[in-house]
Design a protein around this motif. Structure first.
Motif, PDB file in Angstrom:
ATOM      1  N   ALA A  65       0.533  -1.163   0.082  1.00 21.30           N
ATOM      2  CA  ALA A  65      -0.120  -0.209   0.374  1.00 21.30           C
ATOM      3  C   ALA A  65       0.867   0.803  -0.001  1.00 21.30           C
ATOM      4  O   ALA A  65       1.865   1.776   0.881  1.00 21.30           O
ATOM      5  CB  ALA A  65      -0.561   0.438   1.535  1.00 21.30           C
ATOM      6  N   ARG A  66       0.284   2.353  -0.923  1.00 22.22           N
ATOM      7  CA  ARG A  66       0.937   2.970  -0.884  1.00 22.22           C
ATOM      8  C   ARG A  66       0.478   4.402   0.102  1.00 22.22           C
ATOM      9  O   ARG A  66      -0.689   4.742  -0.749  1.00 22.22           O
ATOM     10  CB  ARG A  66       1.341   4.429  -2.536  1.00 22.22           C
ATOM     11  N   ALA A  67       1.284   5.054   1.195  1.00 19.81           N
ATOM     12  CA  ALA A  67       0.241   5.487   1.303  1.00 19.81           C
ATOM     13  C   ALA A  67      -0.002   6.788   2.138  1.00 19.81           C
ATOM     14  O   ALA A  67       0.913   7.756   1.032  1.00 19.81           O
ATOM     15  CB  ALA A  67       1.416   6.065   2.549  1.00 19.81           C
ATOM     16  N   LEU A  68      -1.770   7.418   1.484  1.00 20.79           N
ATOM     17  CA  LEU A  68      -1.866   8.681   1.773  1.00 20.79           C
ATOM     18  C   LEU A  68      -1.086   9.562   2.844  1.00 20.79           C
ATOM     19  O   LEU A  68      -0.698   9.562   3.546  1.00 20.79           O
ATOM     20  CB  LEU A  68      -3.538   8.069   1.459  1.00 20.79           C
ATOM     21  N   LEU A  69      -1.745  10.053   1.869  1.00 20.55           N
ATOM     22  CA  LEU A  69      -0.973  12.092   2.588  1.00 20.55           C
ATOM     23  C   LEU A  69      -1.757  12.059   3.374  1.00 20.55           C
ATOM     24  O   LEU A  69      -1.395  12.368   5.165  1.00 20.55           O
ATOM     25  CB  LEU A  69      -0.644  13.101   1.777  1.00 20.55           C
ATOM     26  N   ILE A 108      -9.631   5.883   4.585  1.00 19.57           N
ATOM     27  CA  ILE A 108      -8.423   4.729   3.637  1.00 19.57           C
ATOM     28  C   ILE A 108      -7.018   5.460   3.655  1.00 19.57           C
ATOM     29  O   ILE A 108      -6.627   6.352   3.402  1.00 19.57           O
ATOM     30  CB  ILE A 108      -8.740   4.869   2.291  1.00 19.57           C
ATOM     31  N   HIS A 109      -6.210   4.160   4.156  1.00 17.12           N
ATOM     32  CA  HIS A 109      -4.876   5.401   4.611  1.00 17.12           C
ATOM     33  C   HIS A 109      -3.957   4.925   3.489  1.00 17.12           C
ATOM     34  O   HIS A 109      -3.036   5.664   3.171  1.00 17.12           O
ATOM     35  CB  HIS A 109      -4.508   4.402   6.018  1.00 17.12           C
ATOM     36  N   GLY A 110      -4.473   4.065   2.795  1.00 14.88           N
ATOM     37  CA  GLY A 110      -3.659   3.139   1.582  1.00 14.88           C
ATOM     38  C   GLY A 110      -3.542   2.474   0.375  1.00 14.88           C
ATOM     39  O   GLY A 110      -5.023   1.838   0.120  1.00 14.88           O
ATOM     40  N   LEU A 111      -3.057   2.935  -1.329  1.00 16.64           N
ATOM     41  CA  LEU A 111      -3.512   2.193  -2.471  1.00 16.64           C
ATOM     42  C   LEU A 111      -2.553   1.047  -2.748  1.00 16.64           C
ATOM     43  O   LEU A 111      -1.515   1.784  -2.524  1.00 16.64           O
ATOM     44  CB  LEU A 111      -4.464   3.415  -2.984  1.00 16.64           C
ATOM     45  N   PRO A 112      -3.183   0.447  -3.804  1.00 10.56           N
ATOM     46  CA  PRO A 112      -2.378  -0.498  -3.648  1.00 10.56           C
ATOM     47  C   PRO A 112      -0.780   0.111  -4.507  1.00 10.56           C
ATOM     48  O   PRO A 112      -1.090   1.553  -5.805  1.00 10.56           O
ATOM     49  CB  PRO A 112      -2.558  -1.144  -4.821  1.00 10.56           C
ATOM     50  N   SER A 113       0.006   0.210  -4.278  1.00 10.12           N
ATOM     51  CA  SER A 113       0.691   0.755  -5.192  1.00 10.12           C
ATOM     52  C   SER A 113       2.156   1.296  -6.976  1.00 10.12           C
ATOM     53  O   SER A 113       2.115   2.444  -6.837  1.00 10.12           O
ATOM     54  CB  SER A 113       2.410  -0.066  -4.439  1.00 10.12           C
ATOM     55  N   VAL A 114       1.226   0.040  -7.381  1.00  8.10           N
ATOM     56  CA  VAL A 114       0.809   0.199  -8.407  1.00  8.10           C
ATOM     57  C   VAL A 114      -0.006   0.728  -9.456  1.00  8.10           C
ATOM     58  O   VAL A 114       0.612   0.890 -10.855  1.00  8.10           O
ATOM     59  CB  VAL A 114       1.417  -1.352  -9.558  1.00  8.10           C
ATOM     60  N   GLU A 116      -1.136   3.966 -10.442  1.00  2.00           N
ATOM     61  CA  GLU A 116      -1.063   5.555 -11.091  1.00  2.00           C
ATOM     62  C   GLU A 116      -2.519   6.408 -10.838  1.00  2.00           C
ATOM     63  O   GLU A 116      -1.633   7.518 -11.044  1.00  2.00           O
ATOM     64  CB  GLU A 116      -0.980   5.250 -12.156  1.00  2.00           C
ATOM     65  N   ARG A 117      -3.128   5.747 -11.340  1.00  2.00           N
ATOM     66  CA  ARG A 117      -4.458   6.863 -11.500  1.00  2.00           C
ATOM     67  C   ARG A 117      -5.949   6.301 -10.113  1.00  2.00           C
ATOM     68  O   ARG A 117      -6.501   7.361 -11.257  1.00  2.00           O
ATOM     69  CB  ARG A 117      -5.364   6.730 -12.694  1.00  2.00           C
ATOM     70  N   ALA A 118      -5.435   5.692  -9.115  1.00  4.15           N
ATOM     71  CA  ALA A 118      -6.232   5.563  -8.727  1.00  4.15           C
ATOM     72  C   ALA A 118      -6.917   6.252  -8.274  1.00  4.15           C
ATOM     73  O   ALA A 118      -6.486   7.291  -7.168  1.00  4.15           O
ATOM     74  CB  ALA A 118      -6.118   4.271  -7.613  1.00  4.15           C
ATOM     75  N   GLU A 119      -7.840   6.240  -8.001  1.00  6.64           N
ATOM     76  CA  GLU A 119      -8.991   7.415  -7.011  1.00  6.64           C
ATOM     77  C   GLU A 119      -9.568   6.870  -5.921  1.00  6.64           C
ATOM     78  O   GLU A 119     -10.424   5.318  -5.817  1.00  6.64           O
ATOM     79  CB  GLU A 119     -10.420   7.856  -7.415  1.00  6.64           C
ATOM     80  N   ALA A 120      -9.382   6.564  -4.582  1.00  4.96           N
ATOM     81  CA  ALA A 120      -9.104   6.066  -3.329  1.00  4.96           C
ATOM     82  C   ALA A 120     -10.787   5.370  -2.893  1.00  4.96           C
ATOM     83  O   ALA A 120     -10.702   4.483  -2.674  1.00  4.96           O
ATOM     84  CB  ALA A 120      -9.211   7.165  -1.899  1.00  4.96           C
ATOM     85  N   THR A 121     -11.741   6.418  -3.077  1.00  5.45           N
ATOM     86  CA  THR A 121     -13.193   5.552  -2.795  1.00  5.45           C
ATOM     87  C   THR A 121     -13.252   5.089  -3.802  1.00  5.45           C
ATOM     88  O   THR A 121     -14.306   3.734  -3.546  1.00  5.45           O
ATOM     89  CB  THR A 121     -13.980   7.329  -3.371  1.00  5.45           C
ATOM     90  N   ARG A 122     -13.254   4.998  -4.824  1.00  6.12           N
ATOM     91  CA  ARG A 122     -13.248   3.815  -6.934  1.00  6.12           C
ATOM     92  C   ARG A 122     -12.583   2.645  -6.194  1.00  6.12           C
ATOM     93  O   ARG A 122     -13.244   1.377  -5.966  1.00  6.12           O
ATOM     94  CB  ARG A 122     -12.804   4.549  -7.511  1.00  6.12           C
ATOM     95  N   VAL A 123     -11.060   2.629  -5.766  1.00  5.71           N
ATOM     96  CA  VAL A 123     -10.243   1.693  -5.017  1.00  5.71           C
ATOM     97  C   VAL A 123     -11.416   0.868  -3.350  1.00  5.71           C
ATOM     98  O   VAL A 123     -11.809  -0.371  -4.074  1.00  5.71           O
ATOM     99  CB  VAL A 123      -9.066   2.003  -4.688  1.00  5.71           C
ATOM    100  N   LEU A 124     -11.836   1.713  -3.007  1.00  3.16           N
ATOM    101  CA  LEU A 124     -12.437   1.297  -2.317  1.00  3.16           C
ATOM    102  C   LEU A 124     -13.717   0.737  -2.429  1.00  3.16           C
ATOM    103  O   LEU A 124     -14.387  -0.519  -2.196  1.00  3.16           O
ATOM    104  CB  LEU A 124     -12.836   1.739  -0.541  1.00  3.16           C
ATOM    105  N   GLU A 125     -14.754   1.154  -3.286  1.00  4.43           N
ATOM    106  CA  GLU A 125     -16.018   0.744  -4.050  1.00  4.43           C
ATOM    107  C   GLU A 125     -15.818  -0.900  -4.520  1.00  4.43           C
ATOM    108  O   GLU A 125     -16.380  -1.235  -4.356  1.00  4.43           O
ATOM    109  CB  GLU A 125     -16.659   1.663  -4.870  1.00  4.43           C
ATOM    110  N   HIS A 126     -14.510  -0.908  -5.238  1.00  5.41           N
ATOM    111  CA  HIS A 126     -14.110  -2.300  -5.649  1.00  5.41           C
ATOM    112  C   HIS A 126     -14.039  -3.238  -4.843  1.00  5.41           C
ATOM    113  O   HIS A 126     -14.605  -4.660  -5.461  1.00  5.41           O
ATOM    114  CB  HIS A 126     -12.879  -1.372  -6.812  1.00  5.41           C
TER     115      HIS A 126
END
Length: 198
Positions: A65-69, A108-114, A116-126
């Motif tokens: 997970a790539r940490a969100l600021l 949401i504290h982090g998203l998959p590191s690979v 490049e265009r991810a939106e946190a809410t969409r990732v969690l929705e998926h």
């Protein structure tokens, strides 16, 4: 148009299986192989590359997970928060760091590191969608989650990218499809004019 895209094309490296000639109208990549010119659906190519990156990172154990600021809080239902808490280990192995804050809020504290265009809410929705559609195993959740993420990572219709980025993407795509280079679903096939008239 297409002629200008080809004129601005990139030089072919001697060991390349295909080389980018250009991008046509933000819809297709125009590439050259030893057998001729291919028109490639840029959305399908970029989706396949994103899926390949996700699965390769997962297979190698490097999908972190790539940490969100700033963690992103989201309201949810009590049942959804509970399901996410129960699935937090699976989420972590898939590069998603999501934590319950209250009975009806997650962060949401982090998203998959690979990605490049991810939106946190969409990732969690998926991830939530993949959990709901689960048919028994964590591999089912992973496959569904990755397909949904790859679709979001794909280039949109009409979207233009720099030639260097497009060339890199085509190299990754060619490595993924291997010997099926000219028969992959991303290749756009057209009937010749004479065969349509007969």
């Amino acid at each position: 148009g297409l002629a200008r895209a080809i004129e601005r094309g990139m030089a072919r490296s001697p060991d390349a299986r295909l080389s980018l000639l250009g991008q046509a109208g933000g819809r297709c990549f125009v590439a050259e192989t030893a057998r001729g010119v291919l028109l490639l659906d840029q959305e399908a190519v970029s989706e396949r590359v994103a899926l390949g990156r996700l699965t390769a990172a997962r297979r190698l154990g490097s999908l972190s997970a790539r940490a969100l600021l700033f963690p992103m809080p989201l309201e949810s239902t009590t049942a959804q928060v509970k399901k996410l808490e129960e699935s937090s280990e699976l989420a972590a192995t898939l590069g998603l760091d999501v934590r319950a804050r209250t009975e009806t809020t997650v962060a949401i504290h982090g998203l998959p590191s690979v990605l490049e265009r991810a939106e946190a809410t969409r990732v969690l929705e998926h991830f939530s969608t993949a959990l709901r559609e689960k048919s028994g195993s964590s591999l089912d959740v992973e496959a569904r989650f990755f397909r949904l993420l790859a679709r979001d990572e794909a280039l949109g219709w009409g979207e233009r990218i720099e030639p260097e980025s497009a060339a890199k993407m085509l190299e990754e795509w060619a490595a993924l499809v291997g010997d099926a280079l000219e028969s992959d679903a991303a290749v756009l096939h057209f009937e010749s004019w004479s065969s349509r008239r007969s």
